[in-house]
Design an enzyme around this catalytic site. Structure first.
Site, mmCIF file in Angstrom:
data_model
loop_
_atom_site.group_PDB
_atom_site.id
_atom_site.type_symbol
_atom_site.label_atom_id
_atom_site.label_comp_id
_atom_site.label_asym_id
_atom_site.label_seq_id
_atom_site.Cartn_x
_atom_site.Cartn_y
_atom_site.Cartn_z
ATOM 1 N N HIS A 267 5.026 3.825 6.285
ATOM 2 C CA HIS A 267 4.683 5.107 6.925
ATOM 3 C C HIS A 267 5.322 6.236 6.139
ATOM 4 O O HIS A 267 6.421 6.078 5.600
ATOM 5 C CB HIS A 267 5.192 5.148 8.379
ATOM 6 C CG HIS A 267 4.489 6.178 9.211
ATOM 7 N ND1 HIS A 267 4.894 7.480 9.254
ATOM 8 C CD2 HIS A 267 3.398 6.087 10.010
ATOM 9 C CE1 HIS A 267 4.084 8.167 10.049
ATOM 10 N NE2 HIS A 267 3.158 7.351 10.524
ATOM 11 N N ASP A 317 -0.772 0.542 13.126
ATOM 12 C CA ASP A 317 -2.020 -0.214 12.941
ATOM 13 C C ASP A 317 -1.831 -1.723 12.963
ATOM 14 O O ASP A 317 -2.801 -2.460 13.124
ATOM 15 C CB ASP A 317 -2.679 0.212 11.622
ATOM 16 C CG ASP A 317 -3.246 1.613 11.737
ATOM 17 O OD1 ASP A 317 -2.936 2.455 10.878
ATOM 18 O OD2 ASP A 317 -3.958 1.874 12.717
#
Ligand code: SDX
Length: 386
Positions: A267, A317
């Site tokens: 991220h 995700d």
């Protein structure tokens, strides 16, 4: 090297590729704390909201700044229910579109909705248009799947909530309480995430005072990318490629050797585990108890192996993939599912940008040639000429 700086502009800051670490504006919609790996919407952490506030309450919170009281929530639910069905003309148009990439289809339908709305350019209607899109996006996604599979059309039911209606329209049967709870939590957890790429695309669009449909079309197109919203579909593809727990280590070794990306990992802001992941895993586990636990087992093994190999943590995700798979949602609809949730965050940011707007226009540092003399065509040597 000069930058395209207006004479009275402040001195240009050094280039931050991908705007990494750049604070572009203030917002009071959500706080993404990368160092603490914490996320909160309007001051409420995910731990405070998940399992307690439904997506309807959270969409109200994001757009209005506070949780609704009972009467406000009842009115909001009535408004969402009223906007959930699609007009017959829009459905007829949808039937004639090519059933290609689901996100390209969704992007196109949002654009058509703007073309069909005679008041699309009226910026005093941003809020009512927002509520309509929040209500309609799940209907569009579910009916897209029915249309492409030539199944009979099903409209939303007034007796079902947001998550339940999506599952009913997709599968054609009443969903179980566990499935509704899991999808509702998924919608809450993916509803908003500050200046992520698709939200920033929406803010940049409405910063020019264009209409909401144009801003949301830009957001859908941005979310479509595998580095952003499409990572959930790619994460499911990765789990299916691995196929069994005992093949995880070999997969990790080969992926590292090939310098490829593990989808659902890493991220830009969170330097540890995404605070949404533990909640998504919990709901996936609840669903797995009734189904095939294999995808969860592979996921857990992969999560540990990638952490051991690269100290790379999972993002939103990763367990989204297992959760949506357990809900019987086709993998190529996973990114549209992300859009079904994020439409609330996009609209909240559009409203915030429009309320205190400043055209978004960063600088560039020019690194090309300068001061060239024009050469007439008949004297220009072809670069490939010997
Ligand atoms: C979302 O921004 C948001 O808030 C987005 C989101 C939201 O809610 O809106 O949280 C949703 O988009 C989550 C991210 C989904 N994307 C993926 O899962 C795709 C895989 N992840 C990556 O490609 C990557 O982690 C990004 C794009 C998410 C972030 O990339 P950065 O910040 O640009 O980091 P980077 O590419 O510069 O990587 C830094 C290092 C590199 O190592 P070196 O080459 O320097 O040795 O970490 C490595 C990368 O190779 N790395 C990965 C990796 N992610 C980073 N290595 C393998 N697999 C990965 N997934």
């Amino acid at each position: 090297m000069s930058a395209d700086i207006a004479p009275n502009a402040p001195a240009a800051s050094p280039v931050q590729k991908g705007l990494e670490g750049v604070v572009a504006s203030d917002t009071n919609i959500s706080d993404v704390d990368g160092a603490k790996c914490e996320l909160s919407y309007r001051g409420y952490s995910m731990d405070e909201l998940v399992g307690k506030a439904g997506y309807e309450e959270v969409s109200y919170l994001l757009l209005n700044g506070s949780l609704p009281a009972a009467a406000e929530l009842a009115a909001w639910n009535r408004e969402l229910a009223g906007h959930r069905p699609l007009e017959a003309e829009l459905l007829q148009t949808m039937e004639r579109l090519p059933f290609g990439d689901p996100m390209a289809y969704l992007r196109t339908v949002v654009s058509i909705m703007g073309l069909r709305d005679p008041q699309a350019e009226d910026l005093t209607r941003l809020r009512s248009q927002s509520i309509s899109l929040i209500a309609k996006i799940p209907t569009i996604v579910a009916l897209f799947d029915r249309l492409r599979n030539r199944r009979a059309m099903l409209g939303p039911r007034p007796d079902l909530g947001h998550a339940a209606n999506f599952l009913y329209m997709l599968h054609g049967e009443d969903p179980s309480p566990e499935a509704v709870a899991a999808l509702d939590a998924y919608f809450v957890l993916l509803a908003e995430h500050s200046f992520n790429a698709s939200t920033f695309a929406a803010r940049t669009s409405v910063g020019t005072q264009t209409d909401l449909y144009s801003a949301i079309t830009a957001a859908v197109g941005t979310l479509k990318g595998p580095l952003h919203g499409a990572a959930n579909t790619k994460a499911m593809d990765m789990l299916k490629e691995i196929g069994s727990e005992d093949r995880v280590d070999a997969f990790v070794k080969q992926t590292l050797a090939d310098h490829k990306r593990f989808m659902g990992f890493g991220h830009r802001v969170y330097k540890g585990e995404d605070p949404r992941a533990k909640h998504l895993k919990r709901y996936a586990e609840a669903l797995a108890a009734k189904g095939e636990a294999k995808w969860l087992r592979i996921s857990e093994r992969l999560q540990q192996a990638v952490w051991d190999a690269k100290k790379l943590a999972i993002n939103v995700d990763f367990y989204s993939a297992s959760l949506l798979n357990y809900l019987g949602i086709p993998a190529d609809l996973f990114t549209p599912m992300f859009a079904c949730a994020r439409i609330s965050g996009w609209c909240a940011h559009v409203l915030e940008q429009a309320a205190d707007n400043r055209l978004i226009r960063p600088l560039a540092r020019y690194t090309g040639p300068k001061g060239l003399q024009f050469v007439p065509l008949n004297r220009r040597a072809s670069p490939t000429a010997g």
